[in-house]
Design a protein around this motif. Structure first.
Motif, mmCIF file in Angstrom:
data_model
loop_
_atom_site.group_PDB
_atom_site.id
_atom_site.type_symbol
_atom_site.label_atom_id
_atom_site.label_comp_id
_atom_site.label_asym_id
_atom_site.label_seq_id
_atom_site.Cartn_x
_atom_site.Cartn_y
_atom_site.Cartn_z
ATOM 1 N N ASN A 46 0.712 -1.111 0.144
ATOM 2 C CA ASN A 46 0.024 0.121 0.051
ATOM 3 C C ASN A 46 0.777 1.216 0.118
ATOM 4 N N ASN A 47 1.709 1.178 0.838
ATOM 5 C CA ASN A 47 2.643 2.588 1.048
ATOM 6 C C ASN A 47 3.563 2.749 -0.280
ATOM 7 N N LEU A 48 4.133 1.625 -0.902
ATOM 8 C CA LEU A 48 4.840 1.882 -2.296
ATOM 9 C C LEU A 48 3.672 1.993 -3.273
ATOM 10 N N GLU A 49 2.616 1.596 -3.281
ATOM 11 C CA GLU A 49 1.789 2.139 -4.406
ATOM 12 C C GLU A 49 1.420 3.577 -4.204
ATOM 13 N N GLN A 50 1.176 3.986 -3.137
ATOM 14 C CA GLN A 50 0.825 5.534 -2.684
ATOM 15 C C GLN A 50 2.224 6.487 -3.085
ATOM 16 N N PHE A 51 3.254 5.908 -2.818
ATOM 17 C CA PHE A 51 4.582 6.690 -3.151
ATOM 18 C C PHE A 51 4.776 6.625 -4.788
ATOM 19 N N VAL A 52 4.634 5.620 -5.230
ATOM 20 C CA VAL A 52 5.028 5.601 -6.642
ATOM 21 C C VAL A 52 3.771 6.604 -7.619
ATOM 22 N N ALA A 53 2.519 6.695 -6.987
ATOM 23 C CA ALA A 53 1.504 7.521 -7.313
ATOM 24 C C ALA A 53 2.064 9.057 -7.076
ATOM 25 N N PHE A 54 2.612 9.169 -5.802
ATOM 26 C CA PHE A 54 3.052 10.599 -5.411
ATOM 27 C C PHE A 54 4.148 10.906 -6.338
ATOM 28 N N ALA A 55 4.974 10.168 -6.543
ATOM 29 C CA ALA A 55 6.267 10.388 -7.419
ATOM 30 C C ALA A 55 5.902 10.758 -8.721
ATOM 31 N N SER A 56 4.968 10.114 -9.332
ATOM 32 C CA SER A 56 4.344 10.257 -10.722
ATOM 33 C C SER A 56 3.969 11.540 -10.825
ATOM 34 N N HIS A 57 2.967 12.018 -9.910
ATOM 35 C CA HIS A 57 2.322 13.148 -9.716
ATOM 36 C C HIS A 57 3.179 14.405 -9.708
ATOM 37 N N HIS A 58 4.253 14.242 -8.847
ATOM 38 C CA HIS A 58 5.218 15.245 -8.676
ATOM 39 C C HIS A 58 6.334 15.299 -9.875
ATOM 40 N N ARG A 59 6.245 14.414 -10.750
ATOM 41 C CA ARG A 59 7.127 14.239 -11.967
ATOM 42 C C ARG A 59 8.723 14.070 -11.411
ATOM 43 N N LEU A 60 8.562 13.022 -10.412
ATOM 44 C CA LEU A 60 9.990 12.558 -10.022
ATOM 45 C C LEU A 60 10.395 11.466 -10.933
ATOM 46 N N VAL A 61 11.349 11.483 -11.503
ATOM 47 C CA VAL A 61 11.639 10.216 -12.291
ATOM 48 C C VAL A 61 13.180 9.610 -12.194
ATOM 49 N N PRO A 62 13.023 8.114 -11.938
ATOM 50 C CA PRO A 62 14.269 7.497 -11.862
ATOM 51 C C PRO A 62 15.537 8.172 -12.377
ATOM 52 N N VAL A 63 16.834 8.243 -11.650
ATOM 53 C CA VAL A 63 17.766 8.592 -12.384
ATOM 54 C C VAL A 63 18.313 7.459 -13.187
ATOM 55 N N ILE A 64 18.139 6.281 -12.773
ATOM 56 C CA ILE A 64 18.630 5.186 -13.782
ATOM 57 C C ILE A 64 17.922 4.882 -14.687
ATOM 58 N N PRO A 65 17.905 4.357 -15.752
ATOM 59 C CA PRO A 65 17.031 3.804 -16.864
ATOM 60 C C PRO A 65 16.042 2.620 -16.457
ATOM 61 N N GLU A 66 15.210 2.992 -15.365
ATOM 62 C CA GLU A 66 14.316 1.783 -15.110
ATOM 63 C C GLU A 66 12.986 2.638 -14.638
ATOM 64 N N PRO A 67 11.977 1.891 -14.792
ATOM 65 C CA PRO A 67 10.790 2.455 -14.435
ATOM 66 C C PRO A 67 10.338 2.708 -13.095
ATOM 67 N N LEU A 68 9.787 3.826 -12.565
ATOM 68 C CA LEU A 68 9.510 4.012 -11.247
ATOM 69 C C LEU A 68 8.536 3.093 -10.500
ATOM 70 N N ALA A 69 7.878 2.230 -11.276
ATOM 71 C CA ALA A 69 7.315 0.976 -10.629
ATOM 72 C C ALA A 69 8.250 -0.039 -10.199
ATOM 73 N N SER A 70 9.593 0.052 -10.420
ATOM 74 C CA SER A 70 10.625 -0.847 -10.195
ATOM 75 C C SER A 70 10.615 -0.961 -8.614
ATOM 76 N N LEU A 71 10.323 0.165 -8.003
ATOM 77 C CA LEU A 71 10.253 0.282 -6.500
ATOM 78 C C LEU A 71 9.499 -0.999 -5.736
ATOM 79 N N LYS A 72 8.362 -1.316 -6.673
ATOM 80 C CA LYS A 72 7.425 -2.080 -6.074
ATOM 81 C C LYS A 72 7.906 -3.584 -6.298
ATOM 82 N N ASP A 73 9.009 -3.716 -6.811
ATOM 83 C CA ASP A 73 9.616 -5.015 -7.152
ATOM 84 C C ASP A 73 10.788 -5.525 -6.355
ATOM 85 N N ALA A 74 10.233 -6.233 -5.091
ATOM 86 C CA ALA A 74 11.238 -6.530 -3.919
ATOM 87 C C ALA A 74 12.288 -7.320 -4.664
ATOM 88 N N GLY A 75 12.248 -8.387 -5.784
ATOM 89 C CA GLY A 75 13.144 -9.097 -6.232
ATOM 90 C C GLY A 75 14.124 -8.497 -6.922
#
Length: 164
Positions: A46-75
């Protein structure tokens, strides 16, 4: 984006986080320059979903060439940590401000949150890592600037001025 604005927006979005790193050092009283904000997040779905939505809304983009949703992928985070030594997932704002999200903090989030101290910034309270937890993170990081921070944190613990 200013640090106070970012922290306020995170809190308003009901993201479960604790501020760590250089800005937490400042909040503990050590005058130290920092150009980003480091946070530890509750890494639950839940917290990661909220954070990814927050980051997307505020136009925060990963510095590395990976999608923001990668934060939700524990593996994937485990692999990056294990294979690349990655400790933070850096997000850049349109104005070049950087938010570093610790992916595997030395001190687990539950301990960070339980021992966090409240600090006030522009009339809002936020959670900052406690002195012992900051010391542990700084000892493990062991960069030259962390050695300076350790001296300052020990002074704070002893009731001394860390800026002397």
């Amino acid at each position: 984006m200013k640090i106070a604005d970012l922290l306020t927006a995170l809190a308003d979005a009901e993201i479960d986080f604790v501020v760590v790193g250089g800005f937490a050092m400042q909040m503990h009283g050590f005058q130290r320059a920092t150009y980003d904000v480091d946070v530890a997040l509750a890494m639950n779905e839940n917290n990661l979903e909220q954070f990814v939505a927050f980051a997307s809304h505020h136009r925060l983009v990963p510095v590395i060439p990976e999608p923001l949703a990668s934060l939700k992928d524990a593996g994937k985070l485990d692999r990056w940590f294990r294979e690349k030594g990655m400790v933070a997932f850096a997000l850049r704002a349109p104005d070049d401000f950087v938010l570093d999200v610790l992916i595997r903090p030395v001190v687990d989030f539950a301990t960070l949150r339980a021992n966090a101290v409240q600090g006030s910034l522009h009339g809002r309270n936020f959670l900052f890592a406690g002195l012992d937890e900051m010391l542990e993170m700084k000892r493990v990081a062991a960069r030259p600037k962390d050695q300076i921070d350790i001296i300052a944190l020990n002074k704070i613990k002893q009731g001394e001025n860390p800026n002397d």
